[in-house]
Design an enzyme around this catalytic site. Structure first.
Site, PDB file in Angstrom:
ATOM      1  N   GLU A   1     -11.561  30.270   3.049  1.00 13.74           N
ATOM      2  CA  GLU A   1     -11.756  31.718   2.956  1.00 13.74           C
ATOM      3  C   GLU A   1     -11.493  32.271   1.564  1.00 13.74           C
ATOM      4  O   GLU A   1     -12.253  33.097   1.067  1.00 13.74           O
ATOM      5  CB  GLU A   1     -10.872  32.433   3.976  1.00 13.74           C
ATOM      6  CG  GLU A   1     -11.308  32.223   5.413  1.00 13.74           C
ATOM      7  CD  GLU A   1     -10.678  33.211   6.364  1.00 13.74           C
ATOM      8  OE1 GLU A   1     -11.122  34.376   6.399  1.00 13.74           O
ATOM      9  OE2 GLU A   1      -9.724  32.820   7.066  1.00 13.74           O
TER      10      GLU A   1
ATOM     11  N   HIS B   1      -5.641   4.885  11.413  1.00 10.07           N
ATOM     12  CA  HIS B   1      -6.341   4.142  12.457  1.00 10.07           C
ATOM     13  C   HIS B   1      -7.840   4.408  12.464  1.00 10.07           C
ATOM     14  O   HIS B   1      -8.542   3.915  13.355  1.00 10.07           O
ATOM     15  CB  HIS B   1      -5.738   4.490  13.821  1.00 10.07           C
ATOM     16  CG  HIS B   1      -4.306   4.080  13.957  1.00 10.07           C
ATOM     17  ND1 HIS B   1      -3.915   2.893  14.537  1.00 10.07           N
ATOM     18  CD2 HIS B   1      -3.165   4.684  13.549  1.00 10.07           C
ATOM     19  CE1 HIS B   1      -2.593   2.796  14.503  1.00 10.07           C
ATOM     20  NE2 HIS B   1      -2.115   3.879  13.905  1.00 10.07           N
TER      21      HIS B   1
ATOM     22  N   LYS C   1     -20.118  38.605  12.829  1.00  5.22           N
ATOM     23  CA  LYS C   1     -19.621  39.577  13.798  1.00  5.22           C
ATOM     24  C   LYS C   1     -20.636  40.682  14.067  1.00  5.22           C
ATOM     25  O   LYS C   1     -20.799  41.123  15.216  1.00  5.22           O
ATOM     26  CB  LYS C   1     -18.299  40.190  13.304  1.00  5.22           C
ATOM     27  CG  LYS C   1     -17.138  39.206  13.307  1.00  5.22           C
ATOM     28  CD  LYS C   1     -15.862  39.873  12.804  1.00  5.22           C
ATOM     29  CE  LYS C   1     -14.696  38.906  12.856  1.00  5.22           C
ATOM     30  NZ  LYS C   1     -13.437  39.518  12.352  1.00  5.22           N
TER      31      LYS C   1
END
Length: 331
Positions: free
Chosen positions: A218, A234, A325
């Site tokens: 951001e 792993h 949005k």
């Protein structure tokens, strides 16, 4: 206009204010025993839940889960504490979780500065903690979210006062080191500039690494990723083959890391050093996990802001999120 650098500089003061708010907060006793905890929140309002989950996991006696979506787990019922965290009070995913939680009979506590969440909490006579509404960026409000959640757990007797008592020390530590943070952060930003950042840390500090990645996203408008040790040993470690000189690896370390993990990091550095020369080690200071976490958070927040400047970006600007949005609001 307030800058992100100014907001980062105010973080110690925010923690102090958050403690005062937490002390004054009134949380009513649950009508039923609390057998699990669920925190709903996203972005800057959600990361506090991750920090709290790590900070209390050696003490809290009930399962603690963090959710970052529209829905809630099926196990939530009248024996669940649901903490809803949305700085604006208008985060649509958290409001959706709010609606679903209401149907379960769970004990609900809202943490917000206003918006629909505060209005609904008042209307339904639910417990809430109201935050100051004068911070222009939710991601700059980690202290408010994190501290209030700790106080909610403490006031409902799910944790002792141990971590609460450690909060002033964490505030003093980062306030004392702020000028040093700025100098070190500028050097970190210079090393990260033009590179893809990869952040590694031990599992108990994963939230710090995630926070740094999100701040780079951001504030710096930069992509990258984070992974934890020993899990990455792993799988991801095998991916380090060939020339990755465009990568910058940041190790977030603590002097009291579990000894086997500390050895693992030293070995990983040798492996990765064959593929990139940009390896940065940041070692926390502090007597406990909250001090160490806030130390690294504050340092890395500064680094993300300075990197933004080097990349020619406005660290406050989030136009693409605003666009998303606005498009969702049309539907």
């Amino acid at each position: 206009m307030t800058t992100m650098l100014e907001l980062v500089e105010r973080f110690p003061a925010q923690l102090t204010e958050a403690i005062q708010i937490g002390e004054a907060a009134h949380i009513t006793k649950s009508a039923t025993p609390i057998r699990n905890v669920f925190v709903s929140g996203l972005g800057g309002s959600g990361i506090g839940g991750n920090f709290v989950q790590e900070l209390v996991r050696s003490e809290i006696k009930v399962p603690f889960t963090v959710g970052k979506s529209y829905d809630i787990p099926a196990f939530i019922n009248k024996f669940t504490l649901v903490i809803l965290s949305s700085y604006s009070g208008n985060t649509e995913e958290t409001l959706s979780a709010f609606d679903l939680a209401l149907k379960t009979g769970a004990k609900i506590v809202c943490i917000t500065s206003g918006g629909k969440m505060l209005a609904r909490a008042k209307e339904l006579k639910l417990d809430y903690i109201q935050l100051p509404d004068n911070w222009p960026s939710p991601r700059a409000c980690l202290g408010f979210s994190l501290v209030q959640q700790l106080y909610v757990l403490h006031k409902l007797k799910l944790i002792s006062s141990r971590i609460i008592r450690q909060l002033p020390g964490a505030t003093a530590l980062i306030a004392k080191n702020q000028e040093g943070f700025k100098k070190e952060a500028q050097k970190i930003a210079a090393q990260l500039n033009g590179k893809t950042p990869i952040i590694y840390t031990v599992d108990r500090m994963e939230s710090v690494a995630v926070r740094f990645r999100q701040q780079l996203n951001e504030n710096s408008k930069s992509l990258g990723w984070s992974q934890v040790i020993p899990e990455m040993n792993h799988n991801e470690l095998v991916g380090w083959t060939g020339d990755y000189s465009q990568m910058a690896v940041v190790f977030l370390r603590n002097k009291d890391d579990y000894s086997r993990n500390a050895v693992r990091i030293d070995i990983i550095k040798k492996v990765i050093g064959e593929h990139t020369k940009t390896i940065i080690e940041l070692v926390s200071k502090g007597k406990n996990q909250i001090e160490q976490s806030m130390y690294l958070v504050h340092l890395c927040d500064f680094a993300s802001v300075y990197l933004s400047a080097l990349r020619g970006h406005d660290s406050m600007e989030i136009r693409v999120i605003d666009y998303l949005k606005s498009e969702l609001a049309k539907i």
